[in-house]
Design an enzyme around this catalytic site. Structure first.
Site, PDB file in Angstrom:
ATOM      1  N   SER A 125       0.840  -1.201   0.000  1.00  0.00           N
ATOM      2  CA  SER A 125       0.000   0.000   0.000  1.00  0.00           C
ATOM      3  C   SER A 125       0.871   1.246   0.000  1.00  0.00           C
ATOM      4  CB  SER A 125      -0.852  -0.023   1.277  1.00  0.00           C
ATOM      5  OG  SER A 125      -1.398   1.252   1.529  1.00  0.00           O
ATOM      6  N   TYR A 149      -1.524  -1.156  10.937  1.00  0.00           N
ATOM      7  CA  TYR A 149      -1.831  -1.689   9.600  1.00  0.00           C
ATOM      8  C   TYR A 149      -0.665  -1.421   8.653  1.00  0.00           C
ATOM      9  CZ  TYR A 149      -3.569  -1.748   4.821  1.00  0.00           C
ATOM     10  OH  TYR A 149      -3.682  -1.969   3.465  1.00  0.00           O
ATOM     11  N   LYS A 153       2.234  -3.967   6.735  1.00  0.00           N
ATOM     12  CA  LYS A 153       2.598  -4.002   5.303  1.00  0.00           C
ATOM     13  C   LYS A 153       4.112  -3.842   5.142  1.00  0.00           C
ATOM     14  CE  LYS A 153      -1.390  -4.576   3.427  1.00  0.00           C
ATOM     15  NZ  LYS A 153      -1.709  -5.862   2.819  1.00  0.00           N
TER      16      LYS A 153
HETATM   17  P1  NAD Z   1     -10.943  -7.131   1.516  1.00  0.00           P
HETATM   18  O1  NAD Z   1     -11.111  -7.124   2.982  1.00  0.00           O
HETATM   19  O2  NAD Z   1     -12.134  -6.885   0.664  1.00  0.00           O
HETATM   20  O3  NAD Z   1     -10.245  -8.485   1.023  1.00  0.00           O
HETATM   21  C1  NAD Z   1      -9.331  -9.191   1.834  1.00  0.00           C
HETATM   22  C2  NAD Z   1      -9.779 -10.637   1.843  1.00  0.00           C
HETATM   23  O4  NAD Z   1      -8.862 -11.393   2.637  1.00  0.00           O
HETATM   24  C3  NAD Z   1     -11.174 -10.838   2.447  1.00  0.00           C
HETATM   25  O5  NAD Z   1     -11.954 -11.595   1.542  1.00  0.00           O
HETATM   26  C4  NAD Z   1     -10.910 -11.595   3.751  1.00  0.00           C
HETATM   27  O6  NAD Z   1     -11.966 -12.468   4.066  1.00  0.00           O
HETATM   28  C5  NAD Z   1      -9.606 -12.307   3.423  1.00  0.00           C
HETATM   29  N1  NAD Z   1      -8.790 -12.612   4.594  1.00  0.00           N
HETATM   30  C6  NAD Z   1      -8.397 -11.776   5.601  1.00  0.00           C
HETATM   31  N2  NAD Z   1      -7.644 -12.431   6.497  1.00  0.00           N
HETATM   32  C7  NAD Z   1      -7.540 -13.714   6.061  1.00  0.00           C
HETATM   33  C8  NAD Z   1      -6.903 -14.877   6.549  1.00  0.00           C
HETATM   34  N3  NAD Z   1      -6.241 -14.867   7.703  1.00  0.00           N
HETATM   35  N4  NAD Z   1      -6.999 -16.017   5.833  1.00  0.00           N
HETATM   36  C9  NAD Z   1      -7.684 -16.072   4.696  1.00  0.00           C
HETATM   37  N5  NAD Z   1      -8.322 -14.998   4.166  1.00  0.00           N
HETATM   38  C10 NAD Z   1      -8.250 -13.839   4.852  1.00  0.00           C
HETATM   39  O7  NAD Z   1      -9.792  -6.052   1.167  1.00  0.00           O
HETATM   40  P2  NAD Z   1      -9.328  -5.485  -0.228  1.00  0.00           P
HETATM   41  O8  NAD Z   1      -9.686  -4.051  -0.276  1.00  0.00           O
HETATM   42  O9  NAD Z   1      -9.742  -6.388  -1.326  1.00  0.00           O
HETATM   43  O10 NAD Z   1      -7.753  -5.548  -0.008  1.00  0.00           O
HETATM   44  C11 NAD Z   1      -6.976  -6.631  -0.459  1.00  0.00           C
HETATM   45  C12 NAD Z   1      -5.537  -6.416  -0.043  1.00  0.00           C
HETATM   46  O11 NAD Z   1      -5.072  -5.183  -0.571  1.00  0.00           O
HETATM   47  C13 NAD Z   1      -5.338  -6.322   1.474  1.00  0.00           C
HETATM   48  O12 NAD Z   1      -4.133  -6.969   1.800  1.00  0.00           O
HETATM   49  C14 NAD Z   1      -5.223  -4.830   1.721  1.00  0.00           C
HETATM   50  O13 NAD Z   1      -4.462  -4.549   2.857  1.00  0.00           O
HETATM   51  C15 NAD Z   1      -4.525  -4.374   0.459  1.00  0.00           C
HETATM   52  N6  NAD Z   1      -4.771  -2.956   0.154  1.00  0.00           N
HETATM   53  C16 NAD Z   1      -6.065  -2.509   0.025  1.00  0.00           C
HETATM   54  C17 NAD Z   1      -6.309  -1.167  -0.250  1.00  0.00           C
HETATM   55  C18 NAD Z   1      -7.730  -0.653  -0.373  1.00  0.00           C
HETATM   56  O14 NAD Z   1      -7.912   0.570  -0.369  1.00  0.00           O
HETATM   57  N7  NAD Z   1      -8.745  -1.489  -0.513  1.00  0.00           N
HETATM   58  C19 NAD Z   1      -5.240  -0.287  -0.381  1.00  0.00           C
HETATM   59  C20 NAD Z   1      -3.936  -0.776  -0.263  1.00  0.00           C
HETATM   60  C21 NAD Z   1      -3.720  -2.125  -0.001  1.00  0.00           C
HETATM   61  C1  UD1 Z   2      -6.818   5.307   4.034  1.00  0.00           C
HETATM   62  C2  UD1 Z   2      -5.827   4.831   5.061  1.00  0.00           C
HETATM   63  C3  UD1 Z   2      -4.685   4.133   4.334  1.00  0.00           C
HETATM   64  C4  UD1 Z   2      -5.222   2.986   3.483  1.00  0.00           C
HETATM   65  C5  UD1 Z   2      -6.262   3.562   2.511  1.00  0.00           C
HETATM   66  C6  UD1 Z   2      -6.921   2.495   1.693  1.00  0.00           C
HETATM   67  C7  UD1 Z   2      -6.023   6.336   6.967  1.00  0.00           C
HETATM   68  C8  UD1 Z   2      -5.359   7.430   7.752  1.00  0.00           C
HETATM   69  N1  UD1 Z   2      -5.363   5.943   5.847  1.00  0.00           N
HETATM   70  O1  UD1 Z   2      -6.126   6.176   3.135  1.00  0.00           O
HETATM   71  O2  UD1 Z   2      -3.750   3.632   5.258  1.00  0.00           O
HETATM   72  O3  UD1 Z   2      -4.163   2.399   2.734  1.00  0.00           O
HETATM   73  O4  UD1 Z   2      -7.287   4.226   3.261  1.00  0.00           O
HETATM   74  O5  UD1 Z   2      -7.683   1.636   2.484  1.00  0.00           O
HETATM   75  O6  UD1 Z   2      -7.070   5.829   7.341  1.00  0.00           O
HETATM   76  N2  UD1 Z   2     -12.100  11.738   3.706  1.00  0.00           N
HETATM   77  C9  UD1 Z   2     -13.085  12.620   4.092  1.00  0.00           C
HETATM   78  N3  UD1 Z   2     -14.216  12.117   4.652  1.00  0.00           N
HETATM   79  C10 UD1 Z   2     -14.414  10.770   4.839  1.00  0.00           C
HETATM   80  C11 UD1 Z   2     -13.401   9.872   4.435  1.00  0.00           C
HETATM   81  C12 UD1 Z   2     -12.247  10.394   3.887  1.00  0.00           C
HETATM   82  O7  UD1 Z   2     -12.948  13.844   3.934  1.00  0.00           O
HETATM   83  O8  UD1 Z   2     -15.471  10.377   5.370  1.00  0.00           O
HETATM   84  C13 UD1 Z   2     -10.880  12.266   3.059  1.00  0.00           C
HETATM   85  C14 UD1 Z   2      -9.581  11.956   3.786  1.00  0.00           C
HETATM   86  O9  UD1 Z   2      -9.280  12.952   4.709  1.00  0.00           O
HETATM   87  C15 UD1 Z   2      -8.590  11.888   2.596  1.00  0.00           C
HETATM   88  C16 UD1 Z   2      -9.444  11.390   1.422  1.00  0.00           C
HETATM   89  O10 UD1 Z   2     -10.792  11.656   1.781  1.00  0.00           O
HETATM   90  O11 UD1 Z   2      -8.140  13.177   2.282  1.00  0.00           O
HETATM   91  C17 UD1 Z   2      -9.295   9.913   1.159  1.00  0.00           C
HETATM   92  O12 UD1 Z   2      -9.516   9.183   2.370  1.00  0.00           O
HETATM   93  P1  UD1 Z   2      -9.603   7.575   2.422  1.00  0.00           P
HETATM   94  O13 UD1 Z   2     -10.524   7.103   1.362  1.00  0.00           O
HETATM   95  O14 UD1 Z   2      -9.897   7.192   3.829  1.00  0.00           O
HETATM   96  O15 UD1 Z   2      -8.149   7.108   1.995  1.00  0.00           O
HETATM   97  P2  UD1 Z   2      -6.724   7.508   2.619  1.00  0.00           P
HETATM   98  O16 UD1 Z   2      -6.842   8.415   3.754  1.00  0.00           O
HETATM   99  O17 UD1 Z   2      -5.865   7.918   1.477  1.00  0.00           O
END
Ligand code: NAD
Ligand code: UD1
Length: 339
Positions: A125, A149, A153
């Site tokens: 991330s 978190y 990572k």
């Molecule tokens: P998500 O929660 O929708 O998907 C994660 C999946 O992993 C879920 O289906 C959950 O059931 C499964 N899981 C969790 N722990 C597990 C375990 N111990 N064993 C087996 N399965 C398990 O999340 P996502 O948004 O699809 O994210 C996927 C990956 O990408 C995650 O590692 C997350 O940290 C990373 N990531 C997500 C974002 C985002 O904004 N969504 C941003 C950066 C990184």
């Molecule tokens: C957040 C996480 C980051 C994670 C990412 C994806 C935090 C501090 N960071 O990032 O670690 O990798 O999500 O899951 O939680 N905002 C509002 N109102 C809201 C929600 C968000 O104004 O209700 C603003 C935030 O201040 C930011 C932007 O929208 O400026 C995006 O926020 P968000 O979607 O939560 O993502 P990140 O903060 O980038």
């Protein structure tokens, strides 16, 4: 590259990756404990691309279950999405996060080593850049974190780097995602936040569907064009396609360690996203300005050049499509896959 084990494949990004993998001619095998998802997403994947992936409901901490999957399938590579992802929850429950994310990954790597499968694409991330000194952010920027978190990572990245340096037979790709939003064009798969969403786009769509009254904008006094936070939003289907490209590169160069940003390179503010959403959907999103959210940074967007040059990755969908597609999913599924 044919048989791909997809941990966390039932989740938001994983389910979109399944579609892209099938469409690229690969055979995804899903491994997920459904702790933050439902297998209904797999049914929905089938309705999009005609394949219901082979599914193991199991935990990455369960080494016997992992061994069984590797024994029963001729796995070529692993995409490792499984993990817990809520920043706030990680502050409240750090041990749970370290166990699930870090110890879980260690179990997976041990099982891969036992099975002789040494190719992995890992979901990292942009949070690992902490508070970046400038934007756009390149892969060689300093790394730091402010919450468990993010620390999980960063620890996993270190483990994977150490592993590579200990044994060059491994092929490892770390993908640092910026802000994935949107949903598959079909409107059949998408994001299902648990409870009140923390992230911006799901909060906006929940307001649009009438489940929440108004958006709280966290701060309008940042040093950005309109004072609200700027992020690099990327369509989840583009992000998912980046994984196929990463696998294709691993096939060509099987013994490399590579790190790529997956972003668009363009930053949008909170108000840009709100205004675009209102424009493309015609729905009013009432909002109030609240204080800054602790831990937030002013701006965060990628330098996407390395992924473009080495993977051929370029985002195809713009901010309007991200809003349209997020809304199509939310409107059709106000209660997630239950609808
Ligand atoms: P998500 O929660 O929708 O998907 C994660 C999946 O992993 C879920 O289906 C959950 O059931 C499964 N899981 C969790 N722990 C597990 C375990 N111990 N064993 C087996 N399965 C398990 O999340 P996502 O948004 O699809 O994210 C996927 C990956 O990408 C995650 O590692 C997350 O940290 C990373 N990531 C997500 C974002 C985002 O904004 N969504 C941003 C950066 C990184
Ligand atoms: C957040 C996480 C980051 C994670 C990412 C994806 C935090 C501090 N960071 O990032 O670690 O990798 O999500 O899951 O939680 N905002 C509002 N109102 C809201 C929600 C968000 O104004 O209700 C603003 C935030 O201040 C930011 C932007 O929208 O400026 C995006 O926020 P968000 O979607 O939560 O993502 P990140 O903060 O980038």
């Amino acid at each position: 590259m044919k048989n791909i084990l997809v941990t966390g494949g039932a989740g938001f990004i994983g389910s979109h990756a399944l579609v892209e993998l099938v469409e690229a001619g690969m055979n995804p095998i899903v491994y997920d404990n459904l702790s933050n998802s439902t297998d209904k997403s797999l049914k929905a994947v089938e309705s999009i691309c005609g394949v219901y992936p082979k599914f193991y409901q199991a935990d990455i901490l369960d080494e016997e279950a992992l061994d069984r999957v590797f024994a029963e399938n001729d796995i070529d590579a692993v995409i490792h999405f499984a993990g817990l992802k809520s920043v706030g929850e990680s502050v409240a429950q750090p041990v749970r996060y370290y166990e699930n994310n870090v110890a879980g990954t260690v179990c997976l790597l041990k099982a891969m080593e036992r099975a002789g499968v040494r190719k992995i694409v890992f979901s990292s991330s942009a949070t690992v850049y902490g508070s970046p000194k400038s934007c756009p952010i390149s892969e060689d920027f300093p790394l730091s974190t402010t919450n468990p978190y993010g620390a999980s990572k960063l620890m996993i990245e270190s483990i994977l780097k150490d592993l590579y340096h200990s044994d060059h037979r491994w092929g490892i790709t770390l993908l640092r995602y910026f802000n994935p939003i949107g949903a598959h064009k079909s409107g059949k798969i998408g994001e299902v936040p648990s409870g009140i969403p923390n992230n911006l786009m799901p909060y906006i769509t929940n307001v649009a569907v009438g489940q929440l009254e108004k958006l709280h904008v966290f701060g309008n006094d940042y040093p950005t064009p309109d004072g609200t936070g700027v992020r690099d939003y990327i369509h989840v289907s583009d992000l998912a396609r980046g994984h196929v490209l990463a696998l294709q590169r691993l096939e060509k160069y099987p013994e490399e360690l590579n790190i790529y940003n997956l972003g668009t390179g363009t930053g949008y503010s909170v108000l840009d996203l709100v205004n675009t959403f209102m424009e493309v959907t015609g729905i009013d999103i009432p909002y109030v300005i609240d204080p800054r959210r602790p831990g937030d940074i002013a701006e965060c967007y990628a330098n996407p050049e390395k992924a473009k040059k080495e993977l051929g990755f370029e985002a195809q969908f713009g901010i309007k499509e991200m809003c349209e597609d997020a809304w199509r999913w939310q409107e059709g599924h106000p209660h997630g896959y239950e609808d």
